[in-house]
Design a protein around this motif. Structure first.
Motif, mmCIF file in Angstrom:
data_model
loop_
_atom_site.group_PDB
_atom_site.id
_atom_site.type_symbol
_atom_site.label_atom_id
_atom_site.label_comp_id
_atom_site.label_asym_id
_atom_site.label_seq_id
_atom_site.Cartn_x
_atom_site.Cartn_y
_atom_site.Cartn_z
ATOM 1 N N VAL A 9 32.146 48.316 35.500
ATOM 2 C CA VAL A 9 31.374 47.133 35.120
ATOM 3 C C VAL A 9 32.373 46.124 34.585
ATOM 4 C CG1 VAL A 9 29.544 46.195 33.658
ATOM 5 C CG2 VAL A 9 29.352 48.528 34.547
ATOM 6 N N ALA A 10 32.601 45.063 35.365
ATOM 7 C CA ALA A 10 33.660 44.117 34.985
ATOM 8 C C ALA A 10 33.212 42.681 35.226
ATOM 9 C CB ALA A 10 34.922 44.406 35.781
ATOM 10 N N HIS A 11 33.491 41.864 34.239
ATOM 11 C CA HIS A 11 33.242 40.421 34.326
ATOM 12 C C HIS A 11 34.413 39.804 35.078
ATOM 13 C CE1 HIS A 11 31.656 36.566 33.352
ATOM 14 N NE2 HIS A 11 32.636 36.233 32.538
ATOM 15 N N ILE A 12 34.123 39.038 36.132
ATOM 16 C CA ILE A 12 35.182 38.491 36.987
ATOM 17 C C ILE A 12 34.969 36.991 37.227
ATOM 18 C CG2 ILE A 12 35.864 40.655 38.104
ATOM 19 C CD1 ILE A 12 33.943 40.008 40.385
ATOM 20 N N PRO A 13 35.161 36.168 36.185
ATOM 21 C CA PRO A 13 34.881 34.743 36.327
ATOM 22 C C PRO A 13 35.983 33.933 37.016
ATOM 23 C CG PRO A 13 35.636 35.182 34.119
ATOM 24 C CD PRO A 13 35.527 36.516 34.819
ATOM 25 N N SER A 14 37.104 34.563 37.349
ATOM 26 C CA SER A 14 38.219 33.819 37.939
ATOM 27 C C SER A 14 38.891 34.665 39.019
ATOM 28 C CB SER A 14 39.256 33.473 36.859
ATOM 29 O OG SER A 14 39.886 34.671 36.398
ATOM 30 N N ASP A 15 39.752 34.023 39.782
ATOM 31 C CA ASP A 15 40.501 34.759 40.808
ATOM 32 C C ASP A 15 41.345 35.862 40.176
ATOM 33 O OD1 ASP A 15 39.424 33.233 42.846
ATOM 34 O OD2 ASP A 15 41.127 31.861 42.952
ATOM 35 N N ASN A 16 41.970 35.574 39.037
ATOM 36 C CA ASN A 16 42.822 36.588 38.402
ATOM 37 C C ASN A 16 42.006 37.772 37.887
ATOM 38 O OD1 ASN A 16 45.247 35.337 38.932
ATOM 39 N ND2 ASN A 16 45.344 34.291 36.976
ATOM 40 N N THR A 17 40.848 37.520 37.286
ATOM 41 C CA THR A 17 40.047 38.651 36.805
ATOM 42 C C THR A 17 39.453 39.426 37.986
ATOM 43 O OG1 THR A 17 38.155 37.166 36.422
ATOM 44 C CG2 THR A 17 39.548 37.701 34.519
ATOM 45 N N ARG A 18 39.208 38.742 39.088
ATOM 46 C CA ARG A 18 38.758 39.441 40.302
ATOM 47 C C ARG A 18 39.871 40.364 40.799
ATOM 48 N NH1 ARG A 18 34.636 38.603 43.396
ATOM 49 N NH2 ARG A 18 34.260 36.561 42.489
ATOM 50 N N ARG A 19 41.111 39.893 40.737
ATOM 51 C CA ARG A 19 42.252 40.722 41.136
ATOM 52 C C ARG A 19 42.363 41.959 40.251
ATOM 53 N NH1 ARG A 19 47.535 37.530 41.193
ATOM 54 N NH2 ARG A 19 48.294 39.451 42.106
ATOM 55 N N LEU A 20 42.086 41.808 38.960
ATOM 56 C CA LEU A 20 42.142 42.964 38.063
ATOM 57 C C LEU A 20 41.082 43.991 38.437
ATOM 58 C CD1 LEU A 20 42.783 41.268 34.591
ATOM 59 C CD2 LEU A 20 44.459 42.192 36.219
ATOM 60 N N ARG A 21 39.864 43.530 38.667
ATOM 61 C CA ARG A 21 38.806 44.465 39.044
ATOM 62 C C ARG A 21 39.115 45.125 40.387
ATOM 63 N NH1 ARG A 21 32.942 43.669 40.751
ATOM 64 N NH2 ARG A 21 33.966 42.793 42.558
ATOM 65 N N GLU A 22 39.621 44.340 41.337
ATOM 66 C CA GLU A 22 39.983 44.912 42.641
ATOM 67 C C GLU A 22 41.086 45.961 42.488
ATOM 68 O OE1 GLU A 22 40.918 41.461 45.000
ATOM 69 O OE2 GLU A 22 38.794 41.004 45.342
ATOM 70 N N ALA A 23 42.015 45.732 41.561
ATOM 71 C CA ALA A 23 43.083 46.709 41.323
ATOM 72 C C ALA A 23 42.512 48.000 40.738
ATOM 73 C CB ALA A 23 44.147 46.116 40.400
ATOM 74 N N VAL A 24 41.553 47.882 39.822
ATOM 75 C CA VAL A 24 40.906 49.071 39.264
ATOM 76 C C VAL A 24 40.224 49.855 40.387
ATOM 77 C CG1 VAL A 24 39.054 49.891 37.746
ATOM 78 C CG2 VAL A 24 40.605 48.106 36.941
ATOM 79 N N VAL A 25 39.494 49.162 41.237
ATOM 80 C CA VAL A 25 38.808 49.806 42.364
ATOM 81 C C VAL A 25 39.821 50.447 43.308
ATOM 82 C CG1 VAL A 25 37.393 49.367 44.414
ATOM 83 C CG2 VAL A 25 36.754 48.344 42.218
ATOM 84 N N GLU A 26 40.896 49.727 43.599
ATOM 85 C CA GLU A 26 41.936 50.261 44.481
ATOM 86 C C GLU A 26 42.541 51.540 43.908
ATOM 87 O OE1 GLU A 26 46.389 48.979 45.923
ATOM 88 O OE2 GLU A 26 44.914 47.382 45.651
ATOM 89 N N GLY A 27 42.856 51.523 42.622
ATOM 90 C CA GLY A 27 43.413 52.711 41.980
ATOM 91 C C GLY A 27 42.447 53.876 42.006
ATOM 92 N N ALA A 28 41.181 53.596 41.727
ATOM 93 C CA ALA A 28 40.171 54.659 41.712
ATOM 94 C C ALA A 28 39.883 55.175 43.116
ATOM 95 C CB ALA A 28 38.883 54.144 41.066
ATOM 96 N N SER A 29 40.258 54.394 44.129
ATOM 97 C CA SER A 29 40.041 54.773 45.530
ATOM 98 C C SER A 29 41.292 55.351 46.174
ATOM 99 C CB SER A 29 39.590 53.544 46.330
ATOM 100 O OG SER A 29 38.438 52.976 45.784
#
Length: 155
Positions: A9-29
């Motif tokens: 569950v991640a707040h992603i109001p910007s391109d950079n925060t979207r990159r952080l969430r995508e990195a978490v998903v990538e790592g978990a995958s």
């Protein structure tokens, strides 16, 4: 072995925060992690049933005026009482994108998850100060560590 379930569950109001969430998903995958099912949602879309579904949770927020994002606070407001009795002991991890020091944000989230009786499985990752590319790597590692630990039954 039953598939474990990880909710992000991640707040992603910007391109950079979207990159952080995508990195978490990538790592978990990560390809070696085969028995973990992921669900990645923004706070406004996450419901109590999502929290109850999950075996572990990763929370992501920005630092807003020295506190968590309004979106994450809204999530907690909606899930707190419906999840209070059913999710005690749930393992969680937190990452914060903090323009300053993240202290108030960390304290705010920890106060709520303490009330929920969730269990932190590592210290919060605070990506503080001006943007650094290493934040992406740190979030990827967080996702991988949580998913691998969940799969192995460590958390």
């Amino acid at each position: 072995m039953a598939t474990k379930k990880l909710l992000i569950v991640a707040h992603i109001p910007s391109d950079n925060t979207r990159r952080l969430r995508e990195a978490v998903v990538e790592g978990a995958s990560f390809p070696d992690i085969t028995d973990v099912e992921l669900r990645a949602l923004i706070p406004f879309d996450a419901e109590p049933l999502d929290v109850k579904w999950a075996d572990a949770v990763i929370l992501g927020t920005t630092e807003n005026l020295g506190y968590m994002s309004g979106a994450l606070k809204d999530f907690f407001d909606r899930v707190y009482y419906p999840c209070l009795d059913d999710t005690q002991g749930k393992p969680y991890a937190l990452y914060i994108r903090a323009g300053h020091d993240g202290t108030g944000t960390r304290r705010g989230v920890e106060t709520i998850v303490t009330g929920l009786r969730w269990r932190a499985v590592q210290p919060p990752l605070i990506c503080r100060g001006p943007w650094q590319e290493e934040f992406v790597d740190q979030c990827r590692e967080l996702g991988m560590t949580m998913a691998a630990s969940l799969e192995a039954g460590v958390i």
